[in-house]
Each structure stands twice: as C-alpha cells, then as structure tokens.
Design an enzyme around this catalytic site. Structure first.
Site, mmCIF file in Angstrom:
data_model
loop_
_atom_site.group_PDB
_atom_site.id
_atom_site.type_symbol
_atom_site.label_atom_id
_atom_site.label_comp_id
_atom_site.label_asym_id
_atom_site.label_seq_id
_atom_site.Cartn_x
_atom_site.Cartn_y
_atom_site.Cartn_z
ATOM 1 C CD GLU A 121 -2.867 1.356 0.419
ATOM 2 O OE1 GLU A 121 -2.457 1.603 -0.735
ATOM 3 O OE2 GLU A 121 -4.064 1.378 0.731
ATOM 4 C CG ASP A 122 -0.859 4.872 -1.543
ATOM 5 O OD1 ASP A 122 -1.575 4.290 -0.684
ATOM 6 O OD2 ASP A 122 -1.323 5.702 -2.344
ATOM 7 C CG PHE A 139 -3.376 15.390 1.125
ATOM 8 C CD1 PHE A 139 -4.231 14.356 1.494
ATOM 9 C CD2 PHE A 139 -3.041 15.530 -0.219
ATOM 10 C CE1 PHE A 139 -4.756 13.482 0.545
ATOM 11 C CE2 PHE A 139 -3.562 14.665 -1.177
ATOM 12 C CZ PHE A 139 -4.423 13.646 -0.795
HETATM 13 P P1 IMP Z 1 -7.272 5.017 4.679
HETATM 14 O O1 IMP Z 1 -8.348 4.053 4.322
HETATM 15 O O2 IMP Z 1 -7.817 6.229 5.370
HETATM 16 O O3 IMP Z 1 -6.127 4.406 5.443
HETATM 17 O O4 IMP Z 1 -6.738 5.631 3.330
HETATM 18 C C1 IMP Z 1 -5.823 5.007 2.539
HETATM 19 C C2 IMP Z 1 -5.854 5.604 1.143
HETATM 20 O O5 IMP Z 1 -6.176 7.006 1.166
HETATM 21 C C3 IMP Z 1 -4.476 5.521 0.508
HETATM 22 O O6 IMP Z 1 -4.329 4.349 -0.220
HETATM 23 C C4 IMP Z 1 -4.436 6.760 -0.363
HETATM 24 O O7 IMP Z 1 -4.951 6.483 -1.646
HETATM 25 C C5 IMP Z 1 -5.346 7.758 0.319
HETATM 26 N N1 IMP Z 1 -4.594 8.759 1.121
HETATM 27 C C6 IMP Z 1 -4.559 8.879 2.460
HETATM 28 N N2 IMP Z 1 -3.749 9.871 2.860
HETATM 29 C C7 IMP Z 1 -3.252 10.407 1.729
HETATM 30 C C8 IMP Z 1 -2.308 11.488 1.457
HETATM 31 O O8 IMP Z 1 -1.761 12.174 2.345
HETATM 32 N N3 IMP Z 1 -2.041 11.719 0.143
HETATM 33 C C9 IMP Z 1 -2.591 10.999 -0.877
HETATM 34 N N4 IMP Z 1 -3.452 9.992 -0.685
HETATM 35 C C10 IMP Z 1 -3.783 9.695 0.614
#
Ligand code: IMP
Ligand code: MG
Length: 179
Positions: free
Chosen positions: A98-99, A151
C-alpha cells in the site's frame, strides 16, 4: 521542485535507501517461500515496482482496486472492491503493498477480505503511515516511513490523480487543493 509542493518530506535518495532495506528484510523473512505481492491500485504501483526489484525471493504480482478518496483529501469511510485479483490466493504467502495508511479503513477491509480466502499468510507493507489519523487497528508488518498529518503526494500518491510521477514524497501547498 514542482511549484505546487511546499516541502519535500521524503527525498528520492531516502526512498531508494529505505526500499533497499525493506527488500532485504522481506527477503530474509520469506526465506524458502514464494511471495504473491498484492498492490493496491493506483497509489502503490510505483512503490511496488521498486520494492519488487529489491526482493530476492521469487515474486508474483497482482493488483486490487478499492474505492478511496476520489478528489477529496479526507476519508469517506466507504470501501468497495472495484477490481479483484486475477490470482487464486489459497495456500499462498500474500504481501499487501500500500502507498499510505491513513485511517486504516481501506487496509482493514482488504486484510480481512484476503484472510477469508484461506491464504498461507498475509502481511502488510506500506510505504508511509500516518498513525495520528488511525481510526481502526491494522497489523502493519513493514512500514517505510512514519509521517505527520499532512496531505502528501508524489511517488505514486495523488491529489485528484495528479502528482503521482513526482520522484519524491512532498507536502502539497494548500493553494494546490483550493485551501
Ligand atoms: P485510509 O483508508 O484512510 O487508510 O486511506 C488510505 C488511502 O487514502 C491511501 O491508499 C491513499 O490512496 C489515500 N490517502 C490517504 N492519505 C493520503 C495522502 O496524504 N495523500 C494521498 N493519498 C492519501
Ligand atoms: Mg488516492
């Protein structure tokens, strides 16, 4: 530097160094095993391409797409599979790539979904983690960098599908997302 970027958080050099370390750690942990790397589209693609080449074990790659933020910078909390795997995962050693883990909602859903398909094991590798934003617990086995609640974009991460090709991870200027 791109003019929409306020600061570079993780440089190209730091990315390369850390990914080499992660590759060595993963290769050692999976001694004698083959790995099925599962990339979460689209953000993980660039990290996964570099990470795969830093791993010395036999690797197969596959991808899943789940719903994410769209053009907003905060989580909707809604997770939905948009593209499923092509590989059968039963009995295999899965490494989810995951990124970034933010709230953890996306990963928690994916992790449990994959576990239910009877793999031999499931581990999680994320390039970035924002622990201060976590809403649900996810077992992260490999984490590239812990970052503050900003972000970020670049090296696969986007804002409204832009900036994925920046060769570093940077913090967006508020003006760049109408802030
Ligand atoms: P989660 O479900 O809230 O953990 O979100 C994960 C997903 O949200 C990641 O795979 C990203 O695609 C996106 N995301 C969360 N934070 C960022 C950020 O700071 N920059 C870009 N994408 C983000
Ligand atoms: Mg995204």
């Amino acid at each position: 530097m791109n003019q929409d970027i306020r600061e570079v958080l993780v440089s190209t050099e730091a990315l390369a160094t850390r990914i080499k370390e992660l590759g060595e750690e993963i290769s050692a942990d999976y001694a004698g095993k083959d790995i099925l790397m599962i990339g979460v589209l689209r953000g993980a693609v660039i990290f996964m391409a570099d990470l795969a080449r830093a791993i010395s074990r036999p690797v197969t790659i596959d991808f899943m797409a789940v719903s994410s933020y769209g053009a907003s910078t905060s989580s909707s909390g809604v997770v939905r599979i948009i593209k499923d795997l092509d590989e059968d995962v039963a009995g295999r050693h899965l490494l989810i790539v995951e990124d970034i883990i933010d709230s953890g909602l996306t990963l928690k859903y994916l992790y449990e979904n994959l576990l239910s398909r009877r793999p031999a094991s499931v581990r999680i590798c994320t390039l970035l983690s924002k622990p201060s934003r976590r809403k649900v617990d996810v077992p992260v086995d490999y984490n590239g960098f812990t970052i503050p609640d900003d972000f970020v974009v670049g090296y696969g991460l986007d804002y409204a599908e832009k900036y994925r090709n920046l060769p570093y991870v940077g913090v967006l200027k508020p003006e760049a997302y109408g802030g």
